[in-house]
Design a protein around this motif. Structure first.
Motif, PDB file in Angstrom:
ATOM      1  N   ASP A 342      68.405  52.451   2.108  1.00  0.00           N
ATOM      2  CA  ASP A 342      69.368  53.240   2.912  1.00  0.00           C
ATOM      3  C   ASP A 342      68.543  54.309   3.624  1.00  0.00           C
ATOM      4  N   VAL A 375      74.511  58.080   4.578  1.00  0.00           N
ATOM      5  CA  VAL A 375      73.397  57.087   4.507  1.00  0.00           C
ATOM      6  C   VAL A 375      73.764  56.159   5.684  1.00  0.00           C
ATOM      7  N   ARG A 377      73.118  52.467   6.684  1.00  0.00           N
ATOM      8  CA  ARG A 377      72.758  51.057   6.197  1.00  0.00           C
ATOM      9  C   ARG A 377      73.265  50.024   7.098  1.00  0.00           C
TER      10      ARG A 377
END
Length: 398
Positions: A342, A375, A377
């Motif tokens: 991440d 995050v 991702r």
């Protein structure tokens, strides 16, 4: 493991930075072995170093001498020498391998563990110094400028900020005046008072070279402090002494020196020191929030390396942020859904560029209270809610 192998292929001199964990594993092993960044020594070349006409030079010298003398006269009575010792019996218990050597010394002999400086915060004997000077000591002696020696009781210490507080049995002691470390500007005067090499009440002068130096830049990545950098000369024994502004107000506490740096010293901002000392005097300890992740900065070089590998292009798509290399099992980060790979791009509504940015937001958070983390991702932005826990301590630290 596949991610670990791929990242090893593209790593270019990055630095491993531990965020509230200090625990490592295979995912970030390669990065921890990379070259650590170095601070370049601050140049002494400036317009002030150029020759001046004799009359002007004497005028500047007299003016400088006046304010420095006044600042030192105001503060030096409140600067103390701190000597930490350990009894022979306790030293043997901690390190049985040294018993044959230590047995030759008298049983009442004290071994020197640390020597440094400190300064008095209150007239009734509250004193602040650095944790590494007194850690592990069975006895702490505090020597006043007058030569009087008092026994210092260790009230508490905090290893993550390298701050400790003592109490001595005395009244009507001289105290320092605290300044504002939030408004410092590089180029301002900096005056250091301490006991380098055991030489009591030594004064050195320089300037504030920089502010906001991260713990990794200073060479102490385990600390949670953004340091003041100064070129006021500091040596062994200065640690714990005050750093003053031109008005004689304490703006920092001298603490860290890089072994490879010449003419560069570091101090804990007094605002940080005050926040920690207040907690230590109140409860004897400081609980720091932590997530339990290891990160590296997503630099342009690293991003370019990722872009060259087709197997990683879709995994790490963010252009900036802190790349998560490892998540500690059973940590708050693991419980909150953070994964290795991440890229942290925002914490508590603050944009993230480096791991230090994450660390600052975590340190400012509250244990057990929800902290919003965004995050990136695999090309998607995910919003997570993490509840920071208490930074874990070893049995020896409890």
């Amino acid at each position: 493991m596949a991610m670990d192998i791929l990242f090893k292929k593209i790593a270019i001199g990055t630095i491993a930075i531990v965020a509230g964990s200090g625990m490592g594993a295979s995912f970030g092993k390669y990065f921890r072995q990379q070259q650590q960044s170095q601070l370049l020594p601050i140049s002494n070349t400036s317009p002030l170093s150029m020759p001046l006409p004799p009359i002007l030079a004497r005028s500047i010298q007299n003016e400088n001498s006046d304010f420095i003398t006044a600042a030192v006269a105001k503060v030096s009575p409140a600067v103390v020498k701190v000597d930490a010792t350990e009894a022979i019996a306790l030293a043997i218990k901690k390190n049985p391998l040294k018993q044959n050597f230590l047995d030759r010394l008298p049983s009442n002999e004290q071994l020197e563990r640390g020597r440094g400086s400190g300064f008095i915060l209150s007239a009734d004997g509250k004193i602040v110094t650095t944790a590494h000077v007194i850690e592990g000591a069975s006895r702490v002696n505090v020597t006043l400028k007058s030569g009087q020696v008092l026994v210092g009781k260790v009230v508490g210490l905090d290893r993550l900020t390298d701050i400790a507080v003592l109490q001595v049995n005395a009244q009507n002691l001289p105290i320092v005046k605290l300044g504002d470390s939030e408004r410092l500007t590089p180029g301002e005067w900096a005056i250091a008072i301490g006991n380098p090499l055991g030489l009591n009440n030594t004064v050195t002068v320089g300037i504030i070279s920089a502010t906001g130096r991260t713990s990794s830049q200073v060479g102490s990545p385990d600390k949670r402090v953004n340091f003041i950098q100064t070129d006021a000369a500091t040596n062994l024994g200065n640690s714990g002494g005050p750093l003053l502004n031109a008005s004689g107000e304490v703006i920092g506490m001298n603490t860290a020196m890089r072994a490879d740096a010449q003419g560069v010293g570091f101090a804990i901002p007094i605002l940080t020191a005050t926040r920690i000392t207040d907690r230590l005097f109140a409860t004897g300890k400081v609980n720091h929030p932590y997530l339990g992740i290891e990160m590296i900065p997503l630099t342009a070089e690293l991003k370019a390396g990722i872009a060259q590998d087709p197997r990683l292009r879709s995994t790490v798509t963010a252009q900036r942020g802190a790349l998560v290399m490892e998540v500690v099992p059973s940590s708050p980060a693991a419980a909150g859904g953070i994964h290795p790979g991440d890229v942290i791009i925002k914490v508590a509504d603050s944009a993230i560029d480096t791991p230090s940015d994450v660390q600052q937001q975590v340190e400012a958070s509250q244990i057990g209270r929800t902290l919003k983390v965004e995050v990136s991702r695999a090309g998607q932005v995910r919003s997570l809610e993490i509840k920071p826990g208490i930074f874990p301590t070893t049995a020896a630290e409890k």
